[in-house]
Design an enzyme around this catalytic site. Structure first.
Site, short mmCIF file in Angstrom:
data_model
loop_
_atom_site.label_atom_id
_atom_site.label_comp_id
_atom_site.label_asym_id
_atom_site.label_seq_id
_atom_site.Cartn_x
_atom_site.Cartn_y
_atom_site.Cartn_z
CD GLU A 5 -9.46 -0.99 0.42
OE1 GLU A 5 -8.27 -1.08 -0.14
OE2 GLU A 5 -9.25 -0.77 1.97
CE LYS A 57 -5.00 0.05 0.38
NZ LYS A 57 -5.98 -0.70 1.43
CE LYS A 63 -4.36 3.73 2.50
NZ LYS A 63 -5.33 3.43 3.00
N GLY A 117 -4.56 -4.28 6.61
CA GLY A 117 -3.59 -4.11 7.61
C GLY A 117 -3.89 -2.89 8.15
CG ASP A 120 -10.99 -0.98 4.74
OD1 ASP A 120 -11.25 -1.50 5.86
OD2 ASP A 120 -9.91 -0.24 4.71
CB SER A 145 -0.86 -0.02 1.26
OG SER A 145 -1.64 1.12 1.42
CE LYS A 189 -7.84 -2.23 6.80
NZ LYS A 189 -8.16 -0.58 6.66
CG ASP A 213 -8.10 2.39 0.74
OD1 ASP A 213 -9.11 2.83 0.57
OD2 ASP A 213 -7.51 2.19 1.69
MG MG Z 1 -8.77 0.70 3.21
#
Ligand code: MG
Length: 394
Positions: free
Chosen positions: A230, A178, A180, A307, A255, A152, A279, A205
């Site tokens: 996400e 991934k 952000k 995570g 999520d 990520s 998670k 995400d």
């Molecule tokens: Mg997320």
């Protein structure tokens, strides 16, 4: 694409484990603080210096450990390091002392606080594994020896800087990346990443940074061949996502909205997502994580493990869950050198040849704690000014 397993037995019900029970004699809390190797910036906050609470449950000559990942501030959710210490010290620990290690009902007396409960739940699972001499993966009936993982990447100053980081991670062996995103830091970044790394499984995400009014931007993202988008919409939302998903080809992954097995069931039945990020901490521990897994497994919905910048204790729990058969996509469990140097446990390394991490095989979580590193992290917590917390995370 998953096969439809609607008629399969609930996964938890087919497990046959004979427990070895011991009386809980002592429970210790170790609040710690650790410097992250890299600051993580998301659409909502920065992380560079993480607190955690390490729980130790002593019973039958063994010690089970778990970890609460609540932050300094109620940024990711309403829980904080302060609420964790309060709920554990004043309610859950007094209720557990003297009880047997197999009981699971005590945390159910109290509403909310999944991050605090997860620390206790994982510690009890670790304890049960150690008492039985079995790894958590074998108690959960997980099936994989290695789990596929991705990396990520937070929000950086420029697209070029981000592309260089992607290049570095791909060279390290990660095959799923991934990114952000947030409004204004999305389509151009993703398009350029897609162009320069056509063979990488790329996903975005948003951490709830968009609304339905920004549908045109989400539609642009929809053309980029992303593995998933996400949590584009509200932090607690399932309904609006159910209106968005049919308008996108790209799977939505939920999520933050998924706190319980019932949330997962509702999201799937409403068509709010095609993928779930599970998670362990957010759902209150391994017991609920197993149930969310079962919901997805039986519905044929793709699943992966997210995570929360855990230490090696929390990431070991994540690895055992990621080895379950219903986890169909790479999980956010990177090698230790992406998080802490050193960690309070031994390090996990990436198997670069197949972008995997090996699941620990020892009893319980299968990791050990270095006492001197735990002590150093506790000292760092003690020395951190607690007021105001706003200086520590934003
Ligand atoms: Mg997320």
């Amino acid at each position: 694409m998953c096969v439809n397993r609607r008629n399969a037995l609930p996964y938890a019900q087919i497990l046959k484990v004979k427990p070895i029970v011991a009386v809980i004699e002592k429970i210790l809390l170790h609040p710690i603080a650790m410097q992250l190797v890299e600051t993580l910036q998301t659409s909502g906050w920065n992380e560079s210096f993480r607190p955690a609470v390490i729980v130790e449950i002593h019973a039958g000559g063994q010690v089970g450990r778990g970890e609460s990942v609540a932050g300094w501030t109620p940024g990711y959710c309403y829980e904080t390091i302060g609420t964790t210490m309060h709920v554990l010290s004043d309610f859950i620990i007094p209720a557990l002392l003297g009880k047997d290690s197999e009981q699971t009902a005590i945390t159910l007396r109290y509403r909310g606080h999944p991050l605090a409960k997860a620390a206790i739940d994982v510690a009890l699972w670790d304890l049960r594994g150690k008492l039985a001499g079995k790894s958590l993966a074998s108690l959960l009936d997980s099936t994989r020896k290695r789990v596929e993982v991705g990396v990520s990447i937070g929000i950086h100053d420029t697209i070029d800087e981000t592309l260089q980081i992607i290049d570095k991670r791909v060279k390290e062996g990660y095959r799923r990346v991934k990114l952000k995103i947030k409004p204004g830091w999305d389509v151009d970044l993703l398009r350029e990443a897609r162009r320069q790394f056509p063979n990488v499984r790329l996903m975005a995400d948003a951490n709830s940074a968009y609304t339905m009014e920004q549908l045109p931007i989400l539609k642009q993202m929809d053309t980029l061949g992303l593995l998933m988008i996400e949590q584009p919409l509200g932090y607690e939302d399932i309904y609006q996502h159910s209106k968005l998903q049919p308008q996108l080809e790209t799977p939505i992954c939920l999520d933050e909205s998924i706190h319980t097995p019932d949330d997962a069931r509702l999201a799937i039945q409403l068509g709010a997502c095609r993928i779930i990020n599970l998670k362990v901490s957010r759902v209150g521990g391994l017991s609920n994580a197993q149930k969310v897994h079962d919901v997805c497994f039986n519905a044929g919905v793709d699943l992966w493990i997210g995570g929360m910048l855990e230490t090696g204790i929390g990431r070991a729990a994540n690895l055992h869950v990621a080895a379950l058969p219903g986890v169909t996509l790479p999980s956010d469990i990177s090698a230790t050198n992406r998080y802490y140097d050193p960690d309070i446990t031994e390090a996990f390394t990436l198997n670069a040849e197949d972008s995997t991490i090996t699941v620990p095989t020892g009893p319980g979580l299968g990791v050990s704690v270095h006492p001197e590193r735990l002590e150093a992290a506790h000292r760092a917590f003690e020395e951190t000014p607690k007021t105001p917390f706003l200086g520590l995370a934003s």
